[in-house]
Design an enzyme around this catalytic site. Structure first.
Site, PDB file in Angstrom:
ATOM      1  N   SER A  12     -10.694 -22.065  18.044  1.00 27.90           N
ATOM      2  CA  SER A  12     -10.531 -22.822  16.803  1.00 27.90           C
ATOM      3  C   SER A  12      -9.209 -23.574  16.901  1.00 27.90           C
ATOM      4  CB  SER A  12     -10.493 -21.863  15.609  1.00 27.90           C
ATOM      5  OG  SER A  12     -10.331 -22.590  14.412  1.00 27.90           O
ATOM      6  N   LYS A  13      -9.270 -24.883  16.688  1.00 31.24           N
ATOM      7  CA  LYS A  13      -8.030 -25.677  16.736  1.00 31.24           C
ATOM      8  C   LYS A  13      -7.403 -25.597  15.349  1.00 31.24           C
ATOM      9  CE  LYS A  13      -6.420 -30.301  18.058  1.00 31.24           C
ATOM     10  NZ  LYS A  13      -5.289 -29.945  18.907  1.00 31.24           N
ATOM     11  N   THR A  14      -6.786 -24.454  15.107  1.00 29.45           N
ATOM     12  CA  THR A  14      -6.262 -24.184  13.774  1.00 29.45           C
ATOM     13  C   THR A  14      -4.754 -24.421  13.719  1.00 29.45           C
ATOM     14  OG1 THR A  14      -6.125 -22.530  12.040  1.00 29.45           O
ATOM     15  CG2 THR A  14      -5.993 -21.722  14.258  1.00 29.45           C
ATOM     16  N   TYR A  23      -0.594 -23.454  16.272  1.00 29.58           N
ATOM     17  CA  TYR A  23       0.454 -24.360  16.742  1.00 29.58           C
ATOM     18  C   TYR A  23       1.857 -23.832  16.473  1.00 29.58           C
ATOM     19  CZ  TYR A  23      -3.082 -27.172  18.629  1.00 29.58           C
ATOM     20  OH  TYR A  23      -4.114 -27.567  19.435  1.00 29.58           O
TER      21      TYR A  23
END
Ligand code: PMP
Length: 308
Positions: A159-161, A165
């Site tokens: 998941s590019k959550t 980051y």
């Protein structure tokens, strides 16, 4: 690169085009406190046939997959998000841009439970040049980070959550403070994972290697692109767990990513990689990638969606 120099005039917020300056959310939005958001990074390229978004469908699929893992029901269909992206680029009159869709939990309550908060969607565009600096074409100098990528079953790497980051920022800040442009993270077992915002490839004896999904990487769309182009060109590509020392002993190493595109790496931990300059396979892949983006070669995989 300050956003104000390169920003699009409008931002699409939940179905409306809002002037960039007015696109604001409340400080009590759930995303601000708990990182409750998923996003994408996409590019639109100008070529001789017009302006084309690269693999917009696949990016939109990944956006919805990222949201699904976090039980966020996106209040728009994929088709609506794609149509809004194209509309926004037209309205912003940008022939070439970076595109940032974000799906996030907004304002309602501030307990950890996100379910009561609305799911909001925004799209923005701005101009973004070479992500790893103007000299990236000659190869970048990077380090192996002292920070690991998150362990499986902690923060889902697929998941590019937004929250992931924070890990990327630790990797990036350490690298910058030590005088490098980027860091390469290992996974919790010490195998090579990825850069703070890029996937990684190693070339050794003519074969291309890249870590698999279970090395807790983001399933990069540029990574997938490069694997397919490499196979088209007749190279063998192996997705397998990678020891750290494979990096040092490689003939070529490069990063891939929407922002970074295909960036050669010329040293890691101050150890020279190969000849210390972009290698022949890296250059061949770059050439093929840009030939498709610039429409010099046919878009044989159907990766370009023109802004009409
Ligand atoms: N890994 C991470 C952690 C990233 O942030 C990115 C950039 N989205 C990538 C890999 C590369 O993914 P893509 O090629 O889809 O941009």
């Amino acid at each position: 690169m300050p956003l104000d120099n390169d920003k699009g005039k409008y931002i699409w917020m939940d179905g409306k085009f809002v002037p960039w300056e007015d696109a604001k959310i409340h400080i009590a939005s759930h995303v601000i406190h708990y990182g409750t958001g998923v996003f994408e990074g996409e590019r639109c390229y100008k070529n001789k046939k017009g302006s084309a978004c690269f693999r917009l469908k696949e990016h939109t699929d990944r956006l919805f997959n990222s949201a699904k893992i976090y039980r966020m029901d996106v209040p728009f269909t994929k088709e609506q998000v794609i149509a809004a992206t194209i509309e926004l680029i037209k309205k912003n009159q940008q022939q070439e841009c970076y595109i940032r869709p974000i799906v996030y939990r907004g304002y309602q309550e501030l307990g950890v439970n996100p379910f009561t908060c609305p799911v909001n969607v925004s799209l923005m565009t701005w101009f973004w040049g070479k992500y790893l600096g103007p000299e990236a074409a000659d190869g970048v100098d990077v380090m192996v980070s002292s920070w690991n990528r998150m362990a499986p079953n902690t923060f889902p790497a697929m998941s590019k959550t937004c929250a992931n980051y924070m890990n990327s920022q630790l990797i990036k800040m350490e690298a910058i403070k030590y005088g490098f442009v980027e860091g390469i993270a290992l996974d919790v077992n010490g195998f090579v994972s990825e850069g703070s915002g890029e996937n990684i490839f190693v070339v050794r004896n003519g074969t291309i290697h890249t870590p698999p999904l279970h090395a807790t990487i983001l399933p990069g769309i540029t990574r997938n692109t490069v694997i397919r182009l490499a196979r088209d060109l007749g190279y063998e590509v192996i997705e397998d767990m990678m020891l750290r020392e494979m990096l040092y002993l490689a003939d070529e190493v490069f990063f891939t990513g929407t922002a970074a595109e295909i960036t050669p790496i010329r040293s890691i931990d101050k150890i020279q990689i190969g000849a210390g300059k972009p290698g022949p396979i890296t250059l061949a892949l770059q050439k093929e990638f840009f030939a498709i983006l610039t429409a010099e070669k046919e878009d044989r995989h159907g990766w370009l969606m023109y802004v009409k």
